[in-house]
Design an enzyme around this catalytic site. Structure first.
Site, PDB file in Angstrom:
ATOM      1  N   LYS A   1      21.719 -51.452 121.157  1.00 13.45           N
ATOM      2  CA  LYS A   1      21.772 -52.136 119.719  1.00 13.45           C
ATOM      3  C   LYS A   1      21.612 -53.589 120.051  1.00 13.45           C
ATOM      4  O   LYS A   1      21.009 -54.324 119.168  1.00 13.45           O
ATOM      5  CB  LYS A   1      22.981 -51.594 119.141  1.00 13.45           C
ATOM      6  CG  LYS A   1      23.419 -52.131 117.783  1.00 13.45           C
ATOM      7  CD  LYS A   1      24.294 -51.573 116.925  1.00 13.45           C
ATOM      8  CE  LYS A   1      24.447 -49.980 117.202  1.00 13.45           C
ATOM      9  NZ  LYS A   1      24.917 -49.239 115.991  1.00 13.45           N
TER      10      LYS A   1
ATOM     11  N   GLY B   1      29.996 -39.830 120.191  1.00  6.75           N
ATOM     12  CA  GLY B   1      31.548 -39.765 120.673  1.00  6.75           C
ATOM     13  C   GLY B   1      31.928 -41.190 120.738  1.00  6.75           C
ATOM     14  O   GLY B   1      33.275 -41.149 120.875  1.00  6.75           O
TER      15      GLY B   1
ATOM     16  N   MET C   1      32.898 -45.166 119.689  1.00  6.37           N
ATOM     17  CA  MET C   1      33.103 -45.766 118.575  1.00  6.37           C
ATOM     18  C   MET C   1      31.982 -46.314 118.074  1.00  6.37           C
ATOM     19  O   MET C   1      31.126 -46.726 118.813  1.00  6.37           O
ATOM     20  CB  MET C   1      33.980 -46.906 118.764  1.00  6.37           C
ATOM     21  CG  MET C   1      34.618 -47.393 117.429  1.00  6.37           C
ATOM     22  SD  MET C   1      35.235 -49.245 117.732  1.00  6.37           S
ATOM     23  CE  MET C   1      34.288 -50.179 117.091  1.00  6.37           C
TER      24      MET C   1
ATOM     25  N   HIS D   1      10.702  -7.140 132.788  1.00  7.83           N
ATOM     26  CA  HIS D   1       9.415  -6.883 132.493  1.00  7.83           C
ATOM     27  C   HIS D   1       8.951  -7.375 131.274  1.00  7.83           C
ATOM     28  O   HIS D   1       7.687  -7.937 131.054  1.00  7.83           O
ATOM     29  CB  HIS D   1       9.377  -5.058 132.583  1.00  7.83           C
ATOM     30  CG  HIS D   1       8.000  -4.697 132.265  1.00  7.83           C
ATOM     31  ND1 HIS D   1       7.526  -4.358 130.953  1.00  7.83           N
ATOM     32  CD2 HIS D   1       6.893  -4.409 133.275  1.00  7.83           C
ATOM     33  CE1 HIS D   1       6.543  -3.797 131.035  1.00  7.83           C
ATOM     34  NE2 HIS D   1       5.890  -3.959 132.388  1.00  7.83           N
TER      35      HIS D   1
ATOM     36  N   ARG E   1      -4.601 -11.363 142.488  1.00  3.47           N
ATOM     37  CA  ARG E   1      -3.501 -11.201 143.298  1.00  3.47           C
ATOM     38  C   ARG E   1      -3.561  -9.420 143.483  1.00  3.47           C
ATOM     39  O   ARG E   1      -3.561  -8.885 142.438  1.00  3.47           O
ATOM     40  CB  ARG E   1      -1.964 -11.230 142.983  1.00  3.47           C
ATOM     41  CG  ARG E   1      -1.046 -10.984 143.862  1.00  3.47           C
ATOM     42  CD  ARG E   1       0.316 -11.427 143.459  1.00  3.47           C
ATOM     43  NE  ARG E   1       0.674 -10.659 142.429  1.00  3.47           N
ATOM     44  CZ  ARG E   1       1.901 -10.671 141.820  1.00  3.47           C
ATOM     45  NH1 ARG E   1       2.703 -11.796 141.957  1.00  3.47           N
ATOM     46  NH2 ARG E   1       2.199  -9.961 140.589  1.00  3.47           N
TER      47      ARG E   1
ATOM     48  N   GLU F   1       5.840 -17.091 149.212  1.00  2.00           N
ATOM     49  CA  GLU F   1       6.699 -16.851 148.465  1.00  2.00           C
ATOM     50  C   GLU F   1       8.099 -16.338 149.137  1.00  2.00           C
ATOM     51  O   GLU F   1       9.052 -15.878 148.661  1.00  2.00           O
ATOM     52  CB  GLU F   1       6.314 -15.841 147.448  1.00  2.00           C
ATOM     53  CG  GLU F   1       5.804 -14.549 147.930  1.00  2.00           C
ATOM     54  CD  GLU F   1       5.280 -13.725 146.645  1.00  2.00           C
ATOM     55  OE1 GLU F   1       5.531 -13.933 145.509  1.00  2.00           O
ATOM     56  OE2 GLU F   1       4.042 -12.968 146.910  1.00  2.00           O
TER      57      GLU F   1
ATOM     58  N   SER G   1      -0.982 -20.218 147.813  1.00  2.00           N
ATOM     59  CA  SER G   1      -0.459 -20.325 146.643  1.00  2.00           C
ATOM     60  C   SER G   1       1.046 -20.093 146.450  1.00  2.00           C
ATOM     61  O   SER G   1       1.513 -18.869 146.676  1.00  2.00           O
ATOM     62  CB  SER G   1      -1.197 -19.115 145.550  1.00  2.00           C
ATOM     63  OG  SER G   1      -0.528 -19.533 144.170  1.00  2.00           O
TER      64      SER G   1
ATOM     65  N   GLY H   1       4.522 -18.975 145.476  1.00  2.00           N
ATOM     66  CA  GLY H   1       4.955 -17.992 144.522  1.00  2.00           C
ATOM     67  C   GLY H   1       6.714 -18.323 144.417  1.00  2.00           C
ATOM     68  O   GLY H   1       7.432 -18.008 145.062  1.00  2.00           O
TER      69      GLY H   1
ATOM     70  N   ASN I   1       8.736 -18.127 141.950  1.00  2.00           N
ATOM     71  CA  ASN I   1       9.832 -17.426 141.514  1.00  2.00           C
ATOM     72  C   ASN I   1      10.607 -16.687 142.760  1.00  2.00           C
ATOM     73  O   ASN I   1      11.700 -16.818 142.867  1.00  2.00           O
ATOM     74  CB  ASN I   1       9.033 -16.473 140.478  1.00  2.00           C
ATOM     75  CG  ASN I   1       8.521 -17.212 139.297  1.00  2.00           C
ATOM     76  OD1 ASN I   1       8.709 -18.197 139.070  1.00  2.00           O
ATOM     77  ND2 ASN I   1       7.934 -16.276 138.478  1.00  2.00           N
ATOM     78  N   ASP I   2       9.876 -16.004 143.304  1.00  2.00           N
ATOM     79  CA  ASP I   2      10.383 -15.260 144.530  1.00  2.00           C
ATOM     80  C   ASP I   2      10.878 -16.100 145.529  1.00  2.00           C
ATOM     81  O   ASP I   2      12.048 -15.937 146.106  1.00  2.00           O
ATOM     82  CB  ASP I   2       9.180 -14.396 145.116  1.00  2.00           C
ATOM     83  CG  ASP I   2       9.185 -13.111 144.394  1.00  2.00           C
ATOM     84  OD1 ASP I   2      10.030 -12.956 143.331  1.00  2.00           O
ATOM     85  OD2 ASP I   2       8.301 -12.088 144.767  1.00  2.00           O
TER      86      ASP I   2
ATOM     87  N   CYS J   1       1.735 -20.765 141.770  1.00  2.00           N
ATOM     88  CA  CYS J   1       1.698 -20.307 140.542  1.00  2.00           C
ATOM     89  C   CYS J   1       2.829 -19.626 140.020  1.00  2.00           C
ATOM     90  O   CYS J   1       2.771 -18.329 139.152  1.00  2.00           O
ATOM     91  CB  CYS J   1       0.424 -18.844 140.815  1.00  2.00           C
ATOM     92  SG  CYS J   1       0.944 -17.778 142.184  1.00  2.00           S
TER      93      CYS J   1
ATOM     94  N   TYR K   1      -3.370 -27.942 143.441  1.00  2.00           N
ATOM     95  CA  TYR K   1      -3.230 -27.347 141.747  1.00  2.00           C
ATOM     96  C   TYR K   1      -2.029 -26.780 141.548  1.00  2.00           C
ATOM     97  O   TYR K   1      -1.482 -26.181 142.532  1.00  2.00           O
ATOM     98  CB  TYR K   1      -4.737 -26.738 141.416  1.00  2.00           C
ATOM     99  CG  TYR K   1      -4.712 -25.143 142.235  1.00  2.00           C
ATOM    100  CD1 TYR K   1      -3.904 -24.216 141.430  1.00  2.00           C
ATOM    101  CD2 TYR K   1      -5.125 -24.890 143.329  1.00  2.00           C
ATOM    102  CE1 TYR K   1      -4.128 -22.953 142.018  1.00  2.00           C
ATOM    103  CE2 TYR K   1      -5.281 -23.610 143.993  1.00  2.00           C
ATOM    104  CZ  TYR K   1      -4.411 -22.663 143.295  1.00  2.00           C
ATOM    105  OH  TYR K   1      -4.568 -21.509 143.842  1.00  2.00           O
TER     106      TYR K   1
END
Lengths: 895, 895
Positions: free
Chosen positions: A25, A103, A105, A454, A616, A759, A778, A780, A782-783, A846, A866
């Site tokens: 401010k 929160g 003043m 799924h 895949r 992965e 590539s 993976g 997630n795994d 991926c 990529y």
């Protein structure tokens, strides 16, 4: 003593100090003062003074004297005097941290009034009611903020008076009545806080400043800082500013302005105002503010002044500004300015137009858009102007909103869907055999499962809205009804789900269709010029591939093939495969799938003509195609009893039992303790090479046949779940042998690549060996995240992730944003060592992190080639990749 | 031209060449020649000539001339001539690679005979039968080995002749008959190989040498080299040696000798011989050889000569030798010597005695024992002298042999066991609630499960023999019988299982009890002097702890606590805990377990007085304590039908149904897709802190109460499955807070450590952060292997590990020997970065690899502080740790 830095500065003295010293401010006020905008004069006590307060544990010695000294300069200038009964100067005291922080003043207005001075104010303004209203506001704010008396207690007193008088609005309260109320307020403070309301204006000021300091450490502020990772040692500044009044008649007023429309981005002054009012009154919502355009008619000169101010602000800050102003007796004062919040749509338009106006560079435009905000623009969404109360909440598994009739089976969804009806498929969870129903449905709602269930994975792949794991919903499949919080929703009732928020609504809630605006396309084309990372899409249907191209994907980075096994017409053949006992039997089964696979691949390749498509090979364990074990056991148990009973229908039961027992037996043989780390991926390919052979054949036959039609195909065959180079070299040989056969048969060849997912942690750690037999990697993620943490995602998200995030054990869900220290380290090791061993190696990612901007930053840094993400995140990834590149270049320059 | 090195050397010329040049056999012959032992004169063609053969692709020019030249020297010396019809010299041609290698060409004897020379031999020996027998042997061996004619075809011819003559043994065949046979042999060769048996002795020799060269690359040899990692470029040497004959009458003979008893290690010449025989005859097994001691009476002088030779050999080779000899007309010749194979018991005794005799150093003694061989000495085992045919084979899950009556339930095992009966518990698989039966049983046999199944892990921990996953066994629990290959085994039938081999026998097969011989104790005490790594045991019962101390463990590196929840008297309380819904209910449940836990810990601490005991807090997911889901669903389905039926007993069924449904409901809530990477370990500790609090309390109360009895306790509290430093710091705080409460209540304190398992890849990768809040690390390499590879061990071993090992995708099972490139790399990263961040950090390993010698080598290299393994592997680990240290020191010296 803060290294002899001045502890109190006039706004005009503070030029050159940073936002970290002046607070947000204060910085705005100082800058506006500097460029000559009409700002009421004032002082800033920088954040380092607050730091001193905390380090010494007491109010800084002499600080009030320094305030007094500086205030004198203002007093001289405006011809008023703080604490004087003649032409008294009133001030506001406001906090201002480097980041705005709920929160803390906020504001105390009208400081400097007391029982005597109020009379002088009444005389000077000739408005007794105004004067006593101002005084009671001071006492009320001071009581609440500085002395901790509950606001309701003040309101109760006012309400009693209004009741007594039989009036409804504060505005009807007279000066005399305010005087009585003021006396009761003072009593209240004495009783609740144990002290008198201070009559000494300097004491008021000292206490207000200390209250600002203290508010830095109030519990809500601490929690907020922890939540948003704001450092504890920034502290707050204090702003003391001459009061101006918008409630001195109808040539006074107050309002807020935006230099452009924050909703659409249109380049036009936008805002609201109220005449004869203070900021508080706007907030209270009793009177409705008017659009700023109307001010043109009411106070033409002021309106034109505002247009001028708006232009100056944008030129100076090079950003759309959100400012507050007050008009006192025809004169305009600016009280605050900051970068304005805006919708994603507005943000894009503003950024692009500012580049065109020469205000900012393309790089700045790109840096200013939060990539995730684009999500709002890429999916149908609940109309934000409609207020609806959700009946349930689940995980926001796949973004977008969808409305339809509730159905409880995939078959019914498919049937109604084929008739053009819009349906929402509601299931405890979905299974591969439900695919046809999921395709037909507008959206999916499940009561079980996590972000990789799924339902979630398939829906995201389809770009279809899904809310999963809405555990509060109890589904009764027999009765075809679900209940939630006592309410019942029956088959064919209409509901709306919002996969962006996870909300579920009763009835049809209006939605807005997405549009890829011209400005967004321009912005993304600039992003494309800047980014180094390629962007591909995860897509496995022709529709998804088309969408991906539309959104600018440069190929497919992950085409899963499970769907090709799941279709209802193929499951009987897949059963043959599952029950086959010899290699020959298996080969005979999979051969039947060849024409279907080939047709699938042709469709996708056609959509992606000219671009690489990474297919895949089968990753799921075979038992995933069988019914759930629990259901099988129940069915078999029931059939056994029935078959034994010798009662009506027992012969039929006996026959069915035989079949079900056969399936159960095979299911038990194939069952695994931990299927996620079991017999899947390349392990399947090695034990059942027939499957990978037929997939290879289908890919290459499809490619060769399209080649005849002059469609350019770049197939890349990807082997999942490799953890050892030998796995890949064995499977590469199988793929290449099959390819050679196809080439012989067709009398033609086509170039293709063979690579692998990285992965498992071991794949990353042994990348130097794997790279020697791979054309591409590539990641993976997630795994890789599951195995690096040892977190089964479904189990973790259902059982303990919420607690882990709540207790800050993890700062974020590592399945959404990549974990830098563990998973990220493996990505860096794998990329570096892989590329060292094979300089031609192409490296992508991926996993779901491919569409997450923070993660993309890490992938840029790691040197990937990529990222690949769901089609609907492709524009986000393009932008994020450009931002990551800009940051990476900045780092390189710095280093 | 092999750098001008000589291509043919007389044995006496070859002194100084290495085993890699001369081959193992050649080296022995050359050395024996050098030290003056009676070796028939001969030539060696070193391995580099074979290398030349392969690099040029043809038989080396002029090689035969060089052989001829050297052979002339021998001819001169012995007064015989190769290829001459007068006093012909006959030779043997034998291969000899640096490592003995089955599948390579072995030996051709009697080379140099032809149709003419055989007559001369007959004349000279006055033994026509001997001469023609020798000739036919040459033709047969040459036909088979050099020309590739099948041996059976030769045998068929001999058999036909014997049949025709009506005789049984070759020895009865006359010279005349051999002549006929020889003619037929030659016909056979012509027909099968397309060439005549060469009559030119030099051609025979050339062809034999080339056959040796070629045999290096025959398929069996290649497979063998791959299997045992023998380099491809070592190649083989050729030994050409003058023939001596043991079949020239009863002052001739042949035999083998060991310089010490290879079975017991006793220092005494040991061996067997046959008079009037050739080596082949011993192998054929028609005549039974006599113990060497009897030679003392038959040919006293030769026997004494053998005693002298034996002593010289040992002095020279400093190792127990296994030698072959031939006696020709009273004169002793040595034909081969090599280090003798021996039992583990003999190996230990010999090594220790050789140190005492001053033959070798302690370090050499230690290096000579294969640590895994000690296994034979540490468990009861099937008496190797008894021949029994197993009825089934499973996985050798826990070593040792056990005999007992078959029982099919844990209750029955416990009941009979308490009466002192010996039983074998046979189950499809075991569950935590079977523990009492497992404790009572002599051994465990299961038809399902892998090397980390419950049965396997618990049995190993108990040091109890177990065979698991014997899938060929079909168990019918209702009928209490199992069938295997058609045979039925009923309850109370006696069986014997051998957990060292995985075999199952019908009836009581005699077993031998283990003994920790005096020599072994001495050897291990030397190992203790040398090793740097500490050795602890994984033990969770007082009995196991006692055994561990007996075997030299220096503490407990892993005391699992699951057992403490499993005991039948505690399961009801554990159920209370599982069904509790609030923290308070859970605390009330676990509090009831405190006295039992405390008593458990006291017993273990007492056994390990003075040594550290690392207690791992609860690791298993809670649902592991509930019945199997499949069973529950079946039960509930049956009960539902019965309850609905309104038939006899339906009311009872309704009541039971209620209870079972309650359990099923909870089981479904707790069920996980991948429990191995689910809600277990520290994740349980964080969601249910009560469990870890009560365990901490039990440990410290036990320790403080023992302190009063002056028992020294060093408790270490270990948190499992950490993947993030915050997990450990939160749990450390919970543990320390509880500790402080206990110390207050007892008015006394005790030192204790808090540390963690490193068993997720992320824990290893973020070791530098975790180390800051840990006193110790203990690598859990079982889980670390599972997560690094993404292999669920049970699933991998059941579904695809056999194929992976068979196809050489993995060179070994990574759950048995640590995977260096992946898991090992993480161990090194975790150790290095952990110790850098916290120099006081103690690092151990408590996975199964802690008892594997190859893995211990890696742990030494990685700089760990100790290994921990099952009590029965402690001696193995002590020895392996010493060997690892010696190798590490050697590396350091070299580097």
């Amino acid at each position: 003593m803060s290294e002899n830095k001045p502890r109190v500065l006039l706004f005009e003295e503070a030029v050159g100090l940073t936002k970290f010293e002046l607070g947000g401010k204060g910085y705005g006020l100082v800058e506006m003062t500097r460029i000559g905008l009409p700002v009421p004069p004032g002082l800033n006590i920088p954040t380092y003074v607050c730091r001193e307060y905390y380090s010494t544990g007491r109010f800084p010695d002499g600080l009030i004297d320094e305030v007094r000294e500086k205030l004198r300069i203002i007093e001289e200038r405006v011809g008023r005097r703080f604490g004087s009964t003649e032409r008294p100067l009133l001030v506001s005291v406001r906090s201002g941290a480097p980041y705005s922080m709920p929160g803390m003043m906020d504001t105390i207005l009208n400081l400097g009034l007391n029982d005597e001075i109020v009379k002088s104010l009444a005389g000077e303004t000739r408005d007794e009611r105004f004067a006593y209203d101002s005084y009671r506001r001071l006492i009320q704010m001071f009581g609440k903020i500085v002395l901790g008396v509950k606001d309701e207690k003040f309101d109760e007193i006012i309400e009693e008076h209004k009741k007594k008088l039989g009036i409804k609005h504060d505005i009807e309260i007279s000066a005399e009545e305010w005087k009585k109320i003021i006396e009761e307020f003072k009593e209240l403070i004495k009783k609740e806080a144990g002290i008198e309301f201070p009559q000494d204006p300097w004491e008021q000021l000292r206490m207000a400043i200390e209250a600002v300091f203290k508010s830095w450490n109030n519990p809500r502020a601490i929690v907020y800082r922890k939540t948003y990772n704001i450092p504890e040692d920034l502290y707050t500044a204090v702003n003391i500013q001459m009061m101006v009044f918008g409630n001195l008649g109808f040539d006074s007023g107050t309002g807020v302005g935006f230099t452009r429309n924050p909703s659409t981005g249109e380049k036009k002054l936008y805002g609201e105002y109220l005449l004869n009012a203070q900021g508080e009154d706007v907030v209270a919502g009793i009177r409705t503010p008017k659009p700023l355009e109307e001010l043109k008619n009411e106070l033409t000169q002021v309106y034109e002044e505002l247009l001028r101010v708006s232009e100056i602000l944008e030129k100076h800050f090079r950003e759309m500004q959100d400012f507050e102003f007050t008009i006192q007796e025809g004169k305009l004062y600016l009280l605050q300015t900051r970068n304005g919040k805006r919708t994603a749509q507005a943000a894009v338009k503003i950024a692009v137009e500012m580049v065109n106006e020469g205000l900012i560079t393309k790089e700045e435009a790109i840096s200013r858009i939060e990539p995730n905000d684009l999500n709002q623009l890429l999916h149908p969404r609940i109309d934000p102007n409609v207020k609806s109360k959700p009946i349930a909440k689940g995980l926001n598994a796949s973004p977008g909103a969808a409305t339809g009739k509730v159905v409880f089976t995939a078959d019914e969804a498919a049937e109604l869907g084929s008739k053009g009806e819009k349906v929402i498929l509601v299931r405890p969870e979905t299974k591969p055999e439900d695919i046809h129903g999921m395709i037909a449905a507008q959206g999916i709602l499940t009561s079980r499962g996590g972000m990789t269930s799924h339902a979630a994975v398939v829906a995201r792949g389809m770009g279809k809205p899904a809310v999963v794991g809405a555990e509060m919903i109890k589904i009764d499949l027999d009765k075809e009804v679900f209940t939630v919080n006592g309410a019942q929703v029956r088959k064919f009732d209409v509901i709306t789900i919002d996969g962006t928020t996870g909300h579920v609504y009763l009835g049809a809630v209006p939605t807005i269709e997405p549009e890829l605006s011209g400005e967004l396309q321009i912005l993304l084309s600039w992003a494309d010029e800047i980014r180094r990372l390629g962007v591909r899409a995860n897509a496995e249907t022709p529709a998804a591939a088309r969408k991906a191209r539309e959104f600018g994907a440069e190929g497919i980075g992950l085409a899963r093939t499970e769907r090709m096994f799941n279709a209802p017409d193929r499951l009987p053949i897949v059963y043959e495969l599952i029950f086959a006992e010899t290699e020959e039997e298996r080969w005979n089964a999979v051969k039947k799938l060849l024409p279907m696979f080939k047709s699938d691949f042709k469709q996708i390749f056609r959509e992606m003509a000219g671009y690489p498509v990474t297919v895949r090979l089968l990753d799921l364990p075979l038992h995933e195609f069988l019914p759930r074990m629990e259901e099988l056991i129940q069915e078999v148990t029931e059939l056994r009893i029935k078959a034994k009973s010798r009662k009506k229908g027992y012969k039929k039961a006996m026959k069915l039992l035989q079949e079900k027992e056969r399936i159960l037996k095979r299911a038990l043989q194939l069952a695994e303790h931990n299927p996620m780390i079991g017999h899947r991926g390349c392990r399947l390919g090695i034990t059942y090479p027939e499957i990978y052979r037929i997939q290879t054949r289908a890919i290459l036959e499809a490619a060769l046949e399209l080649k005849k039609e002059s469609v350019e195909v770049h197939p890349e065959i990807m082997i999942p779940l490799v953890s050892e180079a030998n796995e890949l070299s064995i499977l590469r040989k199988i793929v290449e042998d099959e390819a050679e056969k196809v080439f012989q048969e067709y009398g033609d060849r086509i170039e293709f690549h063979v690579g692998t997912m990285i992965e498992t942690p071991r794949a990353a750690l042994t990348a130097s060996e794997i790279a020697k037999v791979a054309d591409f990697f590539s990641f993976g993620t997630n795994d890789l995240t599951q195995m690096t943490f040892g977190f089964s995602r479904d189990d973790a998200e259902a059982k303990f992730m919420a607690q882990y995030l709540g207790k800050k054990i993890l700062s974020h869900n590592p399945f959404e944003k990549i974990d830098e220290k563990g998973v990220g380290r493996l990505v860096k090791i794998g990329t570096k060592e892989g590329k060292q061993a094979n300089p031609k190696l192409i490296v992508g990612i991926c996993g779901e992190h491919g569409g997450d901007p923070d993660s993309i930053r890490l992938f840029e840094e790691a040197g990937l080639d990529y990222v690949s993400c769901s089609p609907y995140r492709v524009p986000i990834a393009r932008l994020a990749a450009a931002q990551a590149r800009l940051k990476e270049l900045a780092v390189k320059i710095t280093v």
